[in-house]
Design a protein around this motif. Structure first.
Motif, PDB file in Angstrom:
ATOM      1  N   GLU A  43     -33.301 -39.913 -21.677  1.00 33.28           N
ATOM      2  CA  GLU A  43     -32.720 -40.440 -20.755  1.00 33.28           C
ATOM      3  C   GLU A  43     -33.551 -40.813 -19.613  1.00 33.28           C
ATOM      4  O   GLU A  43     -34.262 -39.906 -19.163  1.00 33.28           O
ATOM      5  N   TYR A  44     -33.091 -41.919 -18.791  1.00 30.90           N
ATOM      6  CA  TYR A  44     -33.962 -42.058 -17.640  1.00 30.90           C
ATOM      7  C   TYR A  44     -33.221 -42.808 -16.849  1.00 30.90           C
ATOM      8  O   TYR A  44     -32.000 -43.258 -16.830  1.00 30.90           O
ATOM      9  N   VAL A  45     -33.347 -43.037 -15.438  1.00 30.48           N
ATOM     10  CA  VAL A  45     -32.960 -43.866 -14.379  1.00 30.48           C
ATOM     11  C   VAL A  45     -33.640 -45.107 -14.193  1.00 30.48           C
ATOM     12  O   VAL A  45     -35.116 -44.962 -14.013  1.00 30.48           O
ATOM     13  N   GLN A  46     -33.148 -46.257 -14.327  1.00 33.18           N
ATOM     14  CA  GLN A  46     -33.804 -47.502 -14.246  1.00 33.18           C
ATOM     15  C   GLN A  46     -33.756 -48.068 -12.814  1.00 33.18           C
ATOM     16  O   GLN A  46     -32.742 -48.034 -12.282  1.00 33.18           O
ATOM     17  N   ILE A  47     -34.856 -48.279 -12.326  1.00 27.04           N
ATOM     18  CA  ILE A  47     -34.963 -48.944 -10.980  1.00 27.04           C
ATOM     19  C   ILE A  47     -35.463 -50.352 -10.812  1.00 27.04           C
ATOM     20  O   ILE A  47     -36.738 -50.284 -11.242  1.00 27.04           O
ATOM     21  N   GLY A  48     -34.611 -51.326 -10.762  1.00 25.84           N
ATOM     22  CA  GLY A  48     -35.122 -52.514 -10.901  1.00 25.84           C
ATOM     23  C   GLY A  48     -35.462 -52.854 -12.572  1.00 25.84           C
ATOM     24  O   GLY A  48     -35.065 -51.908 -13.367  1.00 25.84           O
ATOM     25  N   PRO A  49     -36.199 -54.084 -12.672  1.00 26.19           N
ATOM     26  CA  PRO A  49     -36.495 -54.292 -14.148  1.00 26.19           C
ATOM     27  C   PRO A  49     -37.688 -53.528 -14.671  1.00 26.19           C
ATOM     28  O   PRO A  49     -37.842 -53.596 -15.881  1.00 26.19           O
ATOM     29  N   ASP A  50     -38.667 -53.037 -13.717  1.00 23.73           N
ATOM     30  CA  ASP A  50     -39.952 -52.321 -14.165  1.00 23.73           C
ATOM     31  C   ASP A  50     -39.924 -50.916 -14.078  1.00 23.73           C
ATOM     32  O   ASP A  50     -41.241 -50.472 -14.349  1.00 23.73           O
ATOM     33  N   VAL A  51     -39.193 -50.232 -13.430  1.00 30.04           N
ATOM     34  CA  VAL A  51     -39.461 -48.891 -12.828  1.00 30.04           C
ATOM     35  C   VAL A  51     -38.263 -47.833 -13.765  1.00 30.04           C
ATOM     36  O   VAL A  51     -37.386 -48.086 -13.721  1.00 30.04           O
ATOM     37  N   ARG A  52     -39.011 -46.732 -14.561  1.00 29.03           N
ATOM     38  CA  ARG A  52     -38.102 -45.885 -15.010  1.00 29.03           C
ATOM     39  C   ARG A  52     -38.456 -44.528 -14.413  1.00 29.03           C
ATOM     40  O   ARG A  52     -39.788 -44.094 -14.652  1.00 29.03           O
ATOM     41  N   VAL A  53     -37.466 -43.697 -14.161  1.00 29.04           N
ATOM     42  CA  VAL A  53     -37.694 -42.196 -13.650  1.00 29.04           C
ATOM     43  C   VAL A  53     -37.078 -41.240 -14.834  1.00 29.04           C
ATOM     44  O   VAL A  53     -35.963 -41.504 -14.955  1.00 29.04           O
ATOM     45  N   TYR A  54     -37.880 -40.370 -15.314  1.00 26.75           N
ATOM     46  CA  TYR A  54     -37.387 -39.534 -16.366  1.00 26.75           C
ATOM     47  C   TYR A  54     -37.576 -38.005 -15.941  1.00 26.75           C
ATOM     48  O   TYR A  54     -38.430 -37.726 -14.940  1.00 26.75           O
ATOM     49  N   VAL A  55     -36.486 -37.135 -16.268  1.00 21.34           N
ATOM     50  CA  VAL A  55     -36.862 -35.797 -15.755  1.00 21.34           C
ATOM     51  C   VAL A  55     -37.541 -35.340 -17.242  1.00 21.34           C
ATOM     52  O   VAL A  55     -37.147 -35.293 -18.258  1.00 21.34           O
ATOM     53  N   VAL A  56     -38.751 -34.783 -16.932  1.00 21.96           N
ATOM     54  CA  VAL A  56     -39.487 -34.594 -18.314  1.00 21.96           C
ATOM     55  C   VAL A  56     -39.706 -32.772 -18.537  1.00 21.96           C
ATOM     56  O   VAL A  56     -39.789 -32.461 -19.630  1.00 21.96           O
ATOM     57  N   ASP A  57     -39.293 -32.158 -17.366  1.00 27.51           N
ATOM     58  CA  ASP A  57     -39.439 -30.635 -17.489  1.00 27.51           C
ATOM     59  C   ASP A  57     -38.529 -30.032 -16.391  1.00 27.51           C
ATOM     60  O   ASP A  57     -38.404 -30.314 -15.343  1.00 27.51           O
ATOM     61  N   VAL A  58     -37.637 -28.878 -16.976  1.00 26.07           N
ATOM     62  CA  VAL A  58     -36.772 -28.066 -16.111  1.00 26.07           C
ATOM     63  C   VAL A  58     -37.040 -26.621 -16.348  1.00 26.07           C
ATOM     64  O   VAL A  58     -37.002 -26.108 -17.429  1.00 26.07           O
ATOM     65  N   ARG A  59     -37.719 -25.896 -15.452  1.00 25.13           N
ATOM     66  CA  ARG A  59     -38.063 -24.549 -15.563  1.00 25.13           C
ATOM     67  C   ARG A  59     -37.732 -23.651 -14.448  1.00 25.13           C
ATOM     68  O   ARG A  59     -38.392 -23.702 -13.116  1.00 25.13           O
ATOM     69  N   GLY A  60     -36.508 -22.997 -14.298  1.00 30.19           N
ATOM     70  CA  GLY A  60     -36.007 -22.228 -13.267  1.00 30.19           C
ATOM     71  C   GLY A  60     -35.601 -23.204 -12.152  1.00 30.19           C
ATOM     72  O   GLY A  60     -34.781 -24.270 -12.318  1.00 30.19           O
ATOM     73  N   ASP A  61     -36.374 -23.385 -10.995  1.00 33.56           N
ATOM     74  CA  ASP A  61     -36.024 -24.203 -10.035  1.00 33.56           C
ATOM     75  C   ASP A  61     -36.956 -25.248  -9.688  1.00 33.56           C
ATOM     76  O   ASP A  61     -37.124 -25.667  -8.615  1.00 33.56           O
ATOM     77  N   MET A  62     -37.942 -25.277 -10.762  1.00 38.39           N
ATOM     78  CA  MET A  62     -39.054 -26.371 -10.920  1.00 38.39           C
ATOM     79  C   MET A  62     -38.580 -27.582 -11.659  1.00 38.39           C
ATOM     80  O   MET A  62     -38.054 -27.274 -12.724  1.00 38.39           O
ATOM     81  N   VAL A  63     -38.686 -28.739 -11.156  1.00 43.02           N
ATOM     82  CA  VAL A  63     -38.392 -29.811 -11.950  1.00 43.02           C
ATOM     83  C   VAL A  63     -39.547 -30.910 -12.231  1.00 43.02           C
ATOM     84  O   VAL A  63     -40.070 -31.157 -11.296  1.00 43.02           O
ATOM     85  N   GLY A  64     -39.925 -31.188 -13.650  1.00 42.55           N
ATOM     86  CA  GLY A  64     -40.869 -32.055 -13.796  1.00 42.55           C
ATOM     87  C   GLY A  64     -40.392 -33.526 -13.977  1.00 42.55           C
ATOM     88  O   GLY A  64     -39.313 -33.874 -14.403  1.00 42.55           O
TER      89      GLY A  64
END
Length: 66
Positions: free
Chosen positions: A12-33
């Motif tokens: 899953e991702y968030v789409q920003i405009g036609p060309d940009v996608r933001v993914y959450v790739v890792d979650v460990r405790g209070d750290m998010v990749g």
């Protein structure tokens, strides 16, 4: 500001405009990749180090071109 809360689902991702996608790739405790997929002509940086372009000691910055 858009804030999204979801259970983690692979691909899953968030789409920003036609060309940009933001993914959450890792979650460990209070750290998010976060992975950002954008064309090369769009500059992507962290807000807390945008001026210097250097990562803080506690941050890991990794650039991948998949």
């Amino acid at each position: 500001m858009l804030v999204i809360r979801r259970k983690s689902r692979s691909g899953e991702y968030v789409q920003i405009g036609p060309d940009v996608r933001v993914y959450v790739v890792d979650v460990r405790g209070d750290m998010v990749g976060v992975g950002i997929d954008a064309p090369q002509h769009i500059k992507v940086g962290k807000g807390d180090n945008r001026i210097t372009g250097e990562a803080q000691d506690t941050d890991k910055v990794e650039e991948r071109h998949d």
